[in-house]
Design an enzyme around this catalytic site. Structure first.
Site, PDB file in Angstrom:
ATOM      1  N   CYS A 227     -18.852  37.688  21.545  1.00 36.83           N
ATOM      2  CA  CYS A 227     -19.873  38.699  21.261  1.00 36.83           C
ATOM      3  C   CYS A 227     -20.074  39.615  22.459  1.00 36.83           C
ATOM      4  O   CYS A 227     -20.170  40.834  22.315  1.00 36.83           O
ATOM      5  CB  CYS A 227     -21.184  38.019  20.870  1.00 36.83           C
ATOM      6  SG  CYS A 227     -22.461  39.168  20.316  1.00 36.83           S
TER       7      CYS A 227
ATOM      8  N   CYS B 212     -25.917  31.868  16.122  1.00 33.56           N
ATOM      9  CA  CYS B 212     -26.817  32.669  15.284  1.00 33.56           C
ATOM     10  C   CYS B 212     -26.300  32.869  13.871  1.00 33.56           C
ATOM     11  O   CYS B 212     -27.087  33.061  12.948  1.00 33.56           O
ATOM     12  CB  CYS B 212     -27.095  34.017  15.947  1.00 33.56           C
ATOM     13  SG  CYS B 212     -25.672  35.140  16.021  1.00 33.56           S
TER      14      CYS B 212
END
Length: 363
Positions: free
Chosen positions: A101, A193
């Site tokens: 990410c 997440c």
């Protein structure tokens, strides 16, 4: 200076943005929308990038008096982080999605858009420090995130700032409270997440499907069958589907994974010790590769131990010989090189582990 503050809705990025406002910079806040499907990301106070987090970030921006936007990076996130995560496990690897990410979303897609819009730097709430362009560990060793930032290039670091890296986490919370930020006591997020249930194996199974294989011992004897190598990682002890410990009564661990044949090998804990690592796609955060053997410290997990080593660039791969062994290192993990320093260990570079070896340690 024109600053784009990435605001996750947590206390760290909120204080980072506030400090940039205090410093007199022209600050704009942005929250990244990473999913178009309701419930696809973890929600609630322990979330990351959820709708609740976007609302929290907007409220902080209002308190700070800065413009705030939500940018949609859902498709890019799916392709570069989620799909990469799934395919890595299907190959028998153990990836770190937070590293991907940072590398492909926050400091690639977001970074490129920020520069195109005329921003000078991207600010985040990571616990790390930049000193004369060099990436260093944070003051708060327990919260240090330099490991997950070690994939950034020198050019990316020139346009990055980490304003809270010089402050321990408890003081960050106190500062947020003094500033009247509602996120001051918001719990940290610890889970992945994009896996709302927290069950990684189920998440992977739904996307990879059943790919049957066998669990074998060191001699190749079949002990059990399984539904896919994505359900295993190097060093795993529980959930192996085997009758029990080895003939000697000692626990058995996953020591090797062959995705092509679907074979998972188990063995003794001693079989997990490695003394050498090979990494692909090395990145050197200072911008220049070492010209010869480099004495350094190596870390292979976000908050794992470090060990001294000698690293050397061999062709387009990074070869690392450890002075003392590390246990349970898997392909797909990121190895990070540090230069020990009393003022904060400096990040030298990183690479994705492609192979490990139990050869003799460096003397």
């Amino acid at each position: 200076m024109k600053v784009l503050a990435a605001m996750s809705g947590g206390v760290d990025s909120s204080v980072a943005a506030a400090r940039m406002v205090d410093a007199g910079h022209d600050v704009v806040g942005v929250h990244l929308a990473l999913s178009t499907a309701p419930g696809a990301l973890r929600t609630g106070s322990r979330g990351c990038c959820s709708k609740e987090d976007a609302s929290d970030a907007r409220r902080v921006a209002d308190v700070l008096g800065i413009p705030f936007y939500v940018w949609d990076f859902a498709e890019r996130f799916k392709e570069d982080v989620i799909d990469d995560f799934v395919s890595s496990y299907a190959r028998g690897e153990t990836p770190n999605p937070c590293i991907r990410c940072n590398q492909r979303i926050k400091f690639s897609a977001l970074y490129a858009k920020a520069l195109a819009l005329g921003f000078d730097v991207v600010v985040t709430g990571h616990y790390a420090r930049l000193s004369e362009g060099r990436l260093r560990r944070a003051v708060d060793q327990d919260k240090d995130q330099s490991y997950v930032l070690a994939v950034l290039t020198a050019e990316q670091l020139r346009h990055a700032m980490f304003p809270i890296g010089d402050t321990p986490k408890p003081q960050i919370r106190e500062e947020a409270s003094r500033r009247g930020l509602a996120v001051a006591d918001k719990p940290d997020s610890h889970d992945i997440c994009f896996i709302p249930s927290g069950n990684t194996q189920t998440f992977l199974g739904e996307r990879i499907g059943v790919r049957r294989g066998t669990v074998v011992d060191a001699a190749g004897a079949v002990l059990a069958t399984h539904d896919g190598v994505h359900g295993f990682t190097i060093g795993q002890r529980k959930g192996l589907g085997i009758p029990g410990p080895g003939p000697d009564g000692r626990p058995r661990y996953v020591t090797a994974i062959d995705a092509e044949t679907g074979t998972v090998r188990v063995g003794d804990v001693a079989d997990l010790q490695v003394h050498a690592l090979t990494g692909r796609a090395p990145i050197f955060t200072a911008g220049t590769a070492p010209t010869g053997p480099l004495e350094c410290a190596v870390q292979v997990r976000a908050h794992g131990e470090t060990t001294s080593a000698v690293a050397e660039l061999v062709g387009d791969e990074l070869s690392v010989r450890l002075h003392s062994p590390l246990r349970g290192v898997a392909r797909g993990q990121t190895l990070v090189l540090y230069r020990p320093d009393p003022d904060g260990d400096e990040v030298l570079g990183s690479a994705t582990i492609t192979a490990t070896s139990a050869c003799s340690p460096v003397s």
